[in-house]
Design a protein around this motif. Sequence first.
Motif, PDB file in Angstrom:
ATOM      1  N   GLN A 140       0.816  -1.206   0.000  1.00 44.59           N
ATOM      2  CA  GLN A 140       0.000   0.000   0.000  1.00 44.59           C
ATOM      3  C   GLN A 140       0.856   1.266   0.000  1.00 44.59           C
ATOM      4  OE1 GLN A 140      -3.243   0.118  -0.377  1.00 44.59           O
ATOM      5  NE2 GLN A 140      -3.469  -2.116  -0.372  1.00 44.59           N
ATOM      6  N   GLN A 141       2.015   1.184   0.607  1.00 42.28           N
ATOM      7  CA  GLN A 141       2.890   2.349   0.696  1.00 42.28           C
ATOM      8  C   GLN A 141       3.603   2.645  -0.626  1.00 42.28           C
ATOM      9  OE1 GLN A 141       5.704   2.059   3.892  1.00 42.28           O
ATOM     10  NE2 GLN A 141       6.782   3.956   3.311  1.00 42.28           N
ATOM     11  N   PHE A 142       4.008   1.595  -1.351  1.00 42.35           N
ATOM     12  CA  PHE A 142       4.833   1.801  -2.550  1.00 42.35           C
ATOM     13  C   PHE A 142       4.121   1.490  -3.861  1.00 42.35           C
ATOM     14  CE2 PHE A 142       8.007   1.055   0.775  1.00 42.35           C
ATOM     15  CZ  PHE A 142       8.882   2.109   0.546  1.00 42.35           C
ATOM     16  N   SER A 143       2.866   1.038  -3.813  1.00 42.55           N
ATOM     17  CA  SER A 143       2.189   0.664  -5.055  1.00 42.55           C
ATOM     18  C   SER A 143       1.976   1.856  -5.981  1.00 42.55           C
ATOM     19  CB  SER A 143       0.844  -0.007  -4.745  1.00 42.55           C
ATOM     20  OG  SER A 143       0.007   0.889  -4.006  1.00 42.55           O
ATOM     21  N   ASN A 144       1.750   3.016  -5.409  1.00 40.49           N
ATOM     22  CA  ASN A 144       1.487   4.215  -6.220  1.00 40.49           C
ATOM     23  C   ASN A 144       2.727   5.084  -6.437  1.00 40.49           C
ATOM     24  OD1 ASN A 144      -1.273   3.586  -6.451  1.00 40.49           O
ATOM     25  ND2 ASN A 144      -1.700   4.540  -4.459  1.00 40.49           N
ATOM     26  N   ARG A 145       3.815   4.778  -5.763  1.00 39.29           N
ATOM     27  CA  ARG A 145       5.029   5.609  -5.925  1.00 39.29           C
ATOM     28  C   ARG A 145       6.285   4.720  -5.828  1.00 39.29           C
ATOM     29  NH1 ARG A 145       7.619   6.895  -1.298  1.00 39.29           N
ATOM     30  NH2 ARG A 145       6.632   6.412   0.704  1.00 39.29           N
ATOM     31  N   ALA A 146       6.391   3.812  -6.755  1.00 42.23           N
ATOM     32  CA  ALA A 146       7.602   2.989  -6.824  1.00 42.23           C
ATOM     33  C   ALA A 146       8.669   3.800  -7.574  1.00 42.23           C
ATOM     34  CB  ALA A 146       7.312   1.681  -7.534  1.00 42.23           C
ATOM     35  N   ASP A 147       9.350   4.681  -6.832  1.00 46.96           N
ATOM     36  CA  ASP A 147      10.241   5.660  -7.446  1.00 46.96           C
ATOM     37  C   ASP A 147      11.683   5.176  -7.569  1.00 46.96           C
ATOM     38  OD1 ASP A 147      10.618   5.585  -4.745  1.00 46.96           O
ATOM     39  OD2 ASP A 147      10.612   7.757  -4.439  1.00 46.96           O
ATOM     40  N   HIS A 148      11.913   3.888  -7.347  1.00 50.65           N
ATOM     41  CA  HIS A 148      13.257   3.344  -7.569  1.00 50.65           C
ATOM     42  C   HIS A 148      13.123   1.870  -7.916  1.00 50.65           C
ATOM     43  CE1 HIS A 148      13.356   1.427  -3.520  1.00 50.65           C
ATOM     44  NE2 HIS A 148      12.627   2.478  -3.180  1.00 50.65           N
ATOM     45  N   PRO A 149      14.103   1.274  -8.547  1.00 54.62           N
ATOM     46  CA  PRO A 149      13.967  -0.089  -9.068  1.00 54.62           C
ATOM     47  C   PRO A 149      13.626  -1.144  -8.024  1.00 54.62           C
ATOM     48  CG  PRO A 149      15.847   0.982 -10.074  1.00 54.62           C
ATOM     49  CD  PRO A 149      15.363   1.894  -8.999  1.00 54.62           C
ATOM     50  N   MET A 150      14.203  -1.057  -6.837  1.00 57.02           N
ATOM     51  CA  MET A 150      13.948  -2.092  -5.842  1.00 57.02           C
ATOM     52  C   MET A 150      12.488  -2.085  -5.413  1.00 57.02           C
ATOM     53  SD  MET A 150      16.191  -3.006  -2.463  1.00 57.02           S
ATOM     54  CE  MET A 150      17.602  -3.360  -3.509  1.00 57.02           C
ATOM     55  N   ALA A 151      11.901  -0.902  -5.246  1.00 62.56           N
ATOM     56  CA  ALA A 151      10.479  -0.820  -4.916  1.00 62.56           C
ATOM     57  C   ALA A 151       9.628  -1.326  -6.074  1.00 62.56           C
ATOM     58  CB  ALA A 151      10.112   0.614  -4.572  1.00 62.56           C
ATOM     59  N   ALA A 152      10.061  -1.048  -7.310  1.00 59.96           N
ATOM     60  CA  ALA A 152       9.307  -1.535  -8.472  1.00 59.96           C
ATOM     61  C   ALA A 152       9.322  -3.057  -8.535  1.00 59.96           C
ATOM     62  CB  ALA A 152       9.903  -0.937  -9.743  1.00 59.96           C
ATOM     63  N   VAL A 153      10.443  -3.684  -8.210  1.00 60.73           N
ATOM     64  CA  VAL A 153      10.517  -5.147  -8.198  1.00 60.73           C
ATOM     65  C   VAL A 153       9.577  -5.712  -7.131  1.00 60.73           C
ATOM     66  CG1 VAL A 153      12.044  -7.103  -7.710  1.00 60.73           C
ATOM     67  CG2 VAL A 153      12.861  -5.215  -9.135  1.00 60.73           C
ATOM     68  N   PHE A 154       9.560  -5.102  -5.973  1.00 61.58           N
ATOM     69  CA  PHE A 154       8.680  -5.552  -4.879  1.00 61.58           C
ATOM     70  C   PHE A 154       7.216  -5.432  -5.278  1.00 61.58           C
ATOM     71  CE2 PHE A 154       6.000  -4.116  -1.360  1.00 61.58           C
ATOM     72  CZ  PHE A 154       6.052  -5.229  -0.539  1.00 61.58           C
ATOM     73  N   VAL A 155       6.854  -4.312  -5.861  1.00 59.88           N
ATOM     74  CA  VAL A 155       5.447  -4.087  -6.227  1.00 59.88           C
ATOM     75  C   VAL A 155       5.008  -5.063  -7.319  1.00 59.88           C
ATOM     76  CG1 VAL A 155       3.862  -2.430  -7.281  1.00 59.88           C
ATOM     77  CG2 VAL A 155       5.445  -1.681  -5.502  1.00 59.88           C
ATOM     78  N   SER A 156       5.854  -5.313  -8.319  1.00 59.18           N
ATOM     79  CA  SER A 156       5.478  -6.233  -9.408  1.00 59.18           C
ATOM     80  C   SER A 156       5.287  -7.656  -8.886  1.00 59.18           C
ATOM     81  CB  SER A 156       6.551  -6.204 -10.498  1.00 59.18           C
ATOM     82  OG  SER A 156       7.790  -6.697 -10.000  1.00 59.18           O
ATOM     83  N   ALA A 157       6.147  -8.085  -7.962  1.00 57.17           N
ATOM     84  CA  ALA A 157       6.016  -9.442  -7.423  1.00 57.17           C
ATOM     85  C   ALA A 157       4.767  -9.571  -6.563  1.00 57.17           C
ATOM     86  CB  ALA A 157       7.258  -9.788  -6.606  1.00 57.17           C
ATOM     87  N   LEU A 158       4.538  -8.603  -5.710  1.00 53.99           N
ATOM     88  CA  LEU A 158       3.382  -8.700  -4.822  1.00 53.99           C
ATOM     89  C   LEU A 158       2.077  -8.499  -5.583  1.00 53.99           C
ATOM     90  CD1 LEU A 158       3.179  -9.363  -1.849  1.00 53.99           C
ATOM     91  CD2 LEU A 158       2.867  -6.936  -1.375  1.00 53.99           C
TER      92      LEU A 158
END
Length: 305
Positions: A140-158
Amino acid sequence: MLLAERGPLMKLFRPLAAVAISVVLIATPALAQRTPAAAPTGNAAESHDLAAPDAAPTGTVDASPLGISTNPSIGSISVVHMFMGADWIVKTDMILLLVASLWSWTIIFNKWLALGTLRRRATKFEKVFWSGQSLDELYQQFSNRADHPMAAVFVSALREWRRAFEGGTPREALVQGIKDRIDKAMSVTIMREADGLERSLGFLATVGSVAPFIGLFGTVWGIMNSFSAIAARHDTTLAVVAPGIAEALFATAMGLLAAIPAVIFYNRFVNEIGRYNTRLDAFADEFSAILSRQLDEKTRRWLKR
Protein backbone atom coordinates in the motif's frame (compact mmCIF):
# COMPACT_ATOMS: atom_id res chain seq x y z
CA MET A 1 153.64 35.42 -71.90
CA LEU A 2 150.21 35.04 -70.31
CA LEU A 3 150.55 38.40 -68.66
CA ALA A 4 151.58 39.86 -72.02
CA GLU A 5 148.42 38.45 -73.65
CA ARG A 6 146.05 39.60 -70.80
CA GLY A 7 147.30 43.16 -70.83
CA PRO A 8 145.58 44.27 -74.05
CA LEU A 9 142.36 42.40 -73.07
CA MET A 10 142.16 44.07 -69.67
CA LYS A 11 142.72 47.43 -71.26
CA LEU A 12 139.77 46.71 -73.64
CA PHE A 13 137.38 45.31 -70.89
CA ARG A 14 137.73 48.20 -68.47
CA PRO A 15 136.13 50.87 -70.75
CA LEU A 16 133.28 48.47 -71.62
CA ALA A 17 132.58 47.74 -67.92
CA ALA A 18 132.52 51.44 -67.12
CA VAL A 19 129.97 52.09 -69.87
CA ALA A 20 127.75 49.24 -68.67
CA ILE A 21 127.75 50.49 -65.08
CA SER A 22 126.85 54.01 -66.22
CA VAL A 23 123.88 52.72 -68.25
CA VAL A 24 122.57 50.75 -65.27
CA LEU A 25 122.84 53.72 -62.92
CA ILE A 26 120.96 55.96 -65.35
CA ALA A 27 118.16 53.43 -66.03
CA THR A 28 117.44 52.55 -62.37
CA PRO A 29 115.78 55.90 -61.29
CA ALA A 30 113.65 55.88 -64.42
CA LEU A 31 112.37 52.38 -63.68
CA ALA A 32 111.65 53.29 -60.04
CA GLN A 33 109.47 56.27 -61.02
CA ARG A 34 107.57 54.44 -63.78
CA THR A 35 103.79 53.74 -63.03
CA PRO A 36 102.85 50.03 -63.07
CA ALA A 37 100.89 48.97 -66.10
CA ALA A 38 98.44 46.78 -64.09
CA ALA A 39 97.17 49.62 -61.92
CA PRO A 40 94.15 51.57 -63.35
CA THR A 41 94.90 55.17 -64.15
CA GLY A 42 91.31 56.29 -64.85
CA ASN A 43 88.55 57.56 -62.52
CA ALA A 44 87.64 55.62 -59.34
CA ALA A 45 85.23 52.69 -59.86
CA GLU A 46 81.60 53.44 -58.96
CA SER A 47 79.64 51.08 -56.59
CA HIS A 48 76.01 50.15 -57.21
CA ASP A 49 73.44 48.23 -55.03
CA LEU A 50 72.74 44.67 -56.12
CA ALA A 51 69.21 44.01 -57.34
CA ALA A 52 67.00 41.56 -55.43
CA PRO A 53 66.92 38.01 -56.81
CA ASP A 54 64.01 37.22 -59.06
CA ALA A 55 63.02 34.17 -56.98
CA ALA A 56 62.44 36.08 -53.75
CA PRO A 57 59.11 37.98 -53.53
CA THR A 58 59.40 41.60 -52.49
CA GLY A 59 55.71 42.10 -51.54
CA THR A 60 53.29 40.48 -49.10
CA VAL A 61 51.39 37.43 -50.29
CA ASP A 62 47.81 37.22 -49.10
CA ALA A 63 47.38 33.74 -47.57
CA SER A 64 44.14 34.42 -45.71
CA PRO A 65 41.98 32.44 -48.19
CA LEU A 66 43.96 29.37 -47.16
CA GLY A 67 42.76 29.60 -43.58
CA ILE A 68 46.02 30.95 -42.10
CA SER A 69 46.41 34.35 -40.53
CA THR A 70 48.48 36.71 -42.73
CA ASN A 71 50.17 38.31 -39.75
CA PRO A 72 50.83 35.46 -37.31
CA SER A 73 52.58 36.03 -34.07
CA ILE A 74 53.77 33.36 -31.66
CA GLY A 75 52.99 35.48 -28.63
CA SER A 76 49.36 36.00 -29.73
CA ILE A 77 48.46 32.29 -29.92
CA SER A 78 45.41 31.62 -27.74
CA VAL A 79 42.30 29.46 -27.84
CA VAL A 80 40.20 32.21 -29.42
CA HIS A 81 42.96 33.14 -31.86
CA MET A 82 43.43 29.53 -32.94
CA PHE A 83 39.69 29.07 -33.44
CA MET A 84 39.23 32.29 -35.41
CA GLY A 85 42.26 31.62 -37.60
CA ALA A 86 41.26 28.05 -38.46
CA ASP A 87 39.64 26.86 -41.66
CA TRP A 88 35.83 26.56 -41.65
CA ILE A 89 36.05 22.78 -41.76
CA VAL A 90 38.34 22.79 -38.73
CA LYS A 91 35.96 25.22 -36.99
CA THR A 92 33.06 22.86 -37.65
CA ASP A 93 35.15 20.02 -36.26
CA MET A 94 35.92 21.99 -33.10
CA ILE A 95 32.29 23.04 -32.59
CA LEU A 96 31.13 19.42 -32.97
CA LEU A 97 33.66 18.25 -30.39
CA LEU A 98 32.70 21.06 -28.01
CA VAL A 99 28.99 20.15 -28.22
CA ALA A 100 29.81 16.46 -27.70
CA SER A 101 31.95 17.29 -24.68
CA LEU A 102 29.27 19.50 -23.09
CA TRP A 103 26.57 16.88 -23.65
CA SER A 104 28.84 14.18 -22.23
CA TRP A 105 29.40 16.18 -19.05
CA THR A 106 25.63 16.73 -18.77
CA ILE A 107 25.05 12.98 -18.94
CA ILE A 108 27.90 12.36 -16.48
CA PHE A 109 26.50 14.71 -13.82
CA ASN A 110 22.92 13.46 -14.26
CA LYS A 111 23.95 9.82 -14.09
CA TRP A 112 26.20 10.43 -11.09
CA LEU A 113 23.35 12.08 -9.14
CA ALA A 114 20.79 9.45 -10.26
CA LEU A 115 22.91 6.48 -9.19
CA GLY A 116 23.69 8.07 -5.86
CA THR A 117 19.99 8.69 -5.24
CA LEU A 118 19.09 5.11 -6.20
CA ARG A 119 21.66 3.64 -3.83
CA ARG A 120 20.34 5.71 -0.93
CA ARG A 121 16.71 4.83 -1.67
CA ALA A 122 17.53 1.13 -2.05
CA THR A 123 19.31 1.12 1.31
CA LYS A 124 16.34 2.87 2.95
CA PHE A 125 13.86 0.43 1.37
CA GLU A 126 15.79 -2.61 2.51
CA LYS A 127 15.80 -1.31 6.07
CA VAL A 128 12.01 -0.90 5.95
CA PHE A 129 11.53 -4.27 4.24
CA TRP A 130 13.53 -6.18 6.83
CA SER A 131 12.10 -4.22 9.75
CA GLY A 132 9.21 -6.68 10.15
CA GLN A 133 6.50 -4.55 8.56
CA SER A 134 3.79 -6.60 6.82
CA LEU A 135 3.96 -7.05 3.06
CA ASP A 136 0.46 -5.67 2.57
CA GLU A 137 1.39 -2.45 4.32
CA LEU A 138 4.54 -2.08 2.20
CA TYR A 139 2.48 -2.71 -0.92
CA GLN A 140 0.00 0.00 0.00
CA GLN A 141 2.89 2.35 0.70
CA PHE A 142 4.83 1.80 -2.55
CA SER A 143 2.19 0.66 -5.05
CA ASN A 144 1.49 4.21 -6.22
CA ARG A 145 5.03 5.61 -5.93
CA ALA A 146 7.60 2.99 -6.82
CA ASP A 147 10.24 5.66 -7.45
CA HIS A 148 13.26 3.34 -7.57
CA PRO A 149 13.97 -0.09 -9.07
CA MET A 150 13.95 -2.09 -5.84
CA ALA A 151 10.48 -0.82 -4.92
CA ALA A 152 9.31 -1.53 -8.47
CA VAL A 153 10.52 -5.15 -8.20
CA PHE A 154 8.68 -5.55 -4.88
CA VAL A 155 5.45 -4.09 -6.23
CA SER A 156 5.48 -6.23 -9.41
CA ALA A 157 6.02 -9.44 -7.42
CA LEU A 158 3.38 -8.70 -4.82
CA ARG A 159 0.89 -7.59 -7.49
CA GLU A 160 1.25 -10.97 -9.18
CA TRP A 161 0.88 -12.64 -5.77
CA ARG A 162 -2.36 -10.80 -5.02
CA ARG A 163 -3.75 -11.68 -8.44
CA ALA A 164 -3.17 -15.38 -7.73
CA PHE A 165 -5.37 -15.14 -4.63
CA GLU A 166 -8.20 -13.12 -6.12
CA GLY A 167 -10.32 -16.25 -6.58
CA GLY A 168 -9.35 -17.76 -3.24
CA THR A 169 -6.50 -20.03 -2.25
CA PRO A 170 -5.17 -21.78 -5.37
CA ARG A 171 -5.01 -25.51 -5.65
CA GLU A 172 -1.73 -27.37 -5.19
CA ALA A 173 -1.41 -28.03 -8.92
CA LEU A 174 -1.33 -24.27 -9.59
CA VAL A 175 1.30 -23.36 -7.03
CA GLN A 176 4.30 -23.93 -9.28
CA GLY A 177 2.75 -21.80 -12.02
CA ILE A 178 2.22 -18.95 -9.55
CA LYS A 179 5.85 -19.11 -8.45
CA ASP A 180 7.02 -18.98 -12.06
CA ARG A 181 4.81 -15.98 -12.83
CA ILE A 182 6.15 -14.12 -9.79
CA ASP A 183 9.76 -14.82 -10.84
CA LYS A 184 8.98 -13.72 -14.39
CA ALA A 185 7.36 -10.51 -13.20
CA MET A 186 10.41 -9.62 -11.12
CA SER A 187 12.83 -10.54 -13.92
CA VAL A 188 11.00 -8.36 -16.44
CA THR A 189 10.94 -5.46 -13.99
CA ILE A 190 14.67 -5.79 -13.33
CA MET A 191 15.39 -5.82 -17.06
CA ARG A 192 13.22 -2.76 -17.63
CA GLU A 193 14.84 -0.84 -14.77
CA ALA A 194 18.34 -1.86 -15.90
CA ASP A 195 17.58 -0.59 -19.39
CA GLY A 196 16.53 2.73 -17.91
CA LEU A 197 19.73 2.96 -15.89
CA GLU A 198 21.88 2.26 -18.95
CA ARG A 199 20.15 4.91 -21.03
CA SER A 200 22.57 7.55 -22.43
CA LEU A 201 25.61 5.40 -21.70
CA GLY A 202 25.77 4.57 -25.39
CA PHE A 203 26.46 8.23 -26.16
CA LEU A 204 29.41 8.23 -23.76
CA ALA A 205 30.76 5.10 -25.42
CA THR A 206 30.38 6.69 -28.87
CA VAL A 207 32.12 9.90 -27.85
CA GLY A 208 34.93 7.99 -26.19
CA SER A 209 35.64 5.94 -29.30
CA VAL A 210 34.95 8.46 -32.10
CA ALA A 211 36.00 11.86 -30.70
CA PRO A 212 39.79 11.28 -31.08
CA PHE A 213 39.33 10.44 -34.76
CA ILE A 214 37.15 13.49 -35.34
CA GLY A 215 39.86 15.63 -33.78
CA LEU A 216 42.50 13.87 -35.88
CA PHE A 217 40.55 14.67 -39.03
CA GLY A 218 40.57 18.36 -38.10
CA THR A 219 44.31 18.18 -37.44
CA VAL A 220 45.09 16.60 -40.81
CA TRP A 221 42.95 19.15 -42.62
CA GLY A 222 44.52 22.05 -40.73
CA ILE A 223 48.07 20.86 -41.41
CA MET A 224 47.27 20.57 -45.12
CA ASN A 225 46.10 24.19 -45.13
CA SER A 226 49.16 25.26 -43.17
CA PHE A 227 51.54 23.72 -45.68
CA SER A 228 49.61 25.35 -48.52
CA ALA A 229 49.98 28.74 -46.84
CA ILE A 230 53.69 28.15 -46.21
CA ALA A 231 54.19 27.37 -49.90
CA ALA A 232 52.33 30.54 -50.88
CA ARG A 233 54.40 32.77 -48.58
CA HIS A 234 57.79 31.17 -49.43
CA ASP A 235 58.64 31.50 -45.75
CA THR A 236 59.28 28.70 -43.25
CA THR A 237 60.11 30.75 -40.18
CA LEU A 238 58.59 29.75 -36.84
CA ALA A 239 56.35 32.83 -36.79
CA VAL A 240 54.63 31.58 -39.96
CA VAL A 241 54.57 27.85 -39.25
CA ALA A 242 53.62 27.81 -35.54
CA PRO A 243 50.11 29.38 -35.62
CA GLY A 244 48.80 27.10 -38.37
CA ILE A 245 50.21 23.94 -36.79
CA ALA A 246 48.85 25.00 -33.38
CA GLU A 247 45.37 25.51 -34.83
CA ALA A 248 45.49 22.03 -36.35
CA LEU A 249 46.75 20.31 -33.20
CA PHE A 250 44.13 22.09 -31.10
CA ALA A 251 41.47 19.98 -32.85
CA THR A 252 43.18 16.80 -31.63
CA ALA A 253 43.40 18.24 -28.12
CA MET A 254 39.66 18.94 -28.13
CA GLY A 255 38.99 15.39 -29.32
CA LEU A 256 41.00 13.98 -26.43
CA LEU A 257 39.33 16.32 -23.93
CA ALA A 258 35.95 15.02 -25.07
CA ALA A 259 36.94 11.34 -25.23
CA ILE A 260 38.93 10.84 -22.02
CA PRO A 261 36.18 11.81 -19.51
CA ALA A 262 33.58 9.91 -21.56
CA VAL A 263 35.60 6.68 -21.40
CA ILE A 264 36.45 7.05 -17.71
CA PHE A 265 32.89 7.67 -16.56
CA TYR A 266 31.40 5.13 -18.97
CA ASN A 267 33.47 2.38 -17.36
CA ARG A 268 32.64 3.65 -13.89
CA PHE A 269 28.89 3.80 -14.55
CA VAL A 270 28.85 0.36 -16.17
CA ASN A 271 30.48 -1.11 -13.07
CA GLU A 272 28.11 0.69 -10.69
CA ILE A 273 25.04 -0.34 -12.69
CA GLY A 274 26.31 -3.91 -12.75
CA ARG A 275 26.65 -3.92 -8.96
CA TYR A 276 23.18 -2.38 -8.58
CA ASN A 277 21.65 -5.03 -10.86
CA THR A 278 23.34 -7.72 -8.78
CA ARG A 279 21.78 -6.13 -5.72
CA LEU A 280 18.34 -6.23 -7.39
CA ASP A 281 18.79 -9.88 -8.37
CA ALA A 282 19.73 -10.78 -4.80
CA PHE A 283 16.66 -8.97 -3.45
CA ALA A 284 14.43 -10.67 -6.03
CA ASP A 285 15.73 -14.11 -5.07
CA GLU A 286 15.19 -13.43 -1.38
CA PHE A 287 11.70 -12.06 -1.96
CA SER A 288 10.83 -14.98 -4.23
CA ALA A 289 11.88 -17.37 -1.49
CA ILE A 290 9.67 -15.56 1.02
CA LEU A 291 6.63 -15.60 -1.27
CA SER A 292 7.22 -19.25 -2.20
CA ARG A 293 7.32 -20.24 1.46
CA GLN A 294 4.13 -18.32 2.26
CA LEU A 295 2.43 -19.82 -0.78
CA ASP A 296 3.30 -23.34 0.37
CA GLU A 297 2.02 -22.64 3.88
CA LYS A 298 -1.28 -21.25 2.55
CA THR A 299 -1.70 -24.28 0.29
CA ARG A 300 -1.06 -26.74 3.13
CA ARG A 301 -3.57 -24.97 5.37
CA TRP A 302 -6.16 -25.07 2.60
CA LEU A 303 -5.59 -28.79 2.08
CA LYS A 304 -6.03 -29.54 5.80
CA ARG A 305 -9.52 -28.15 5.78
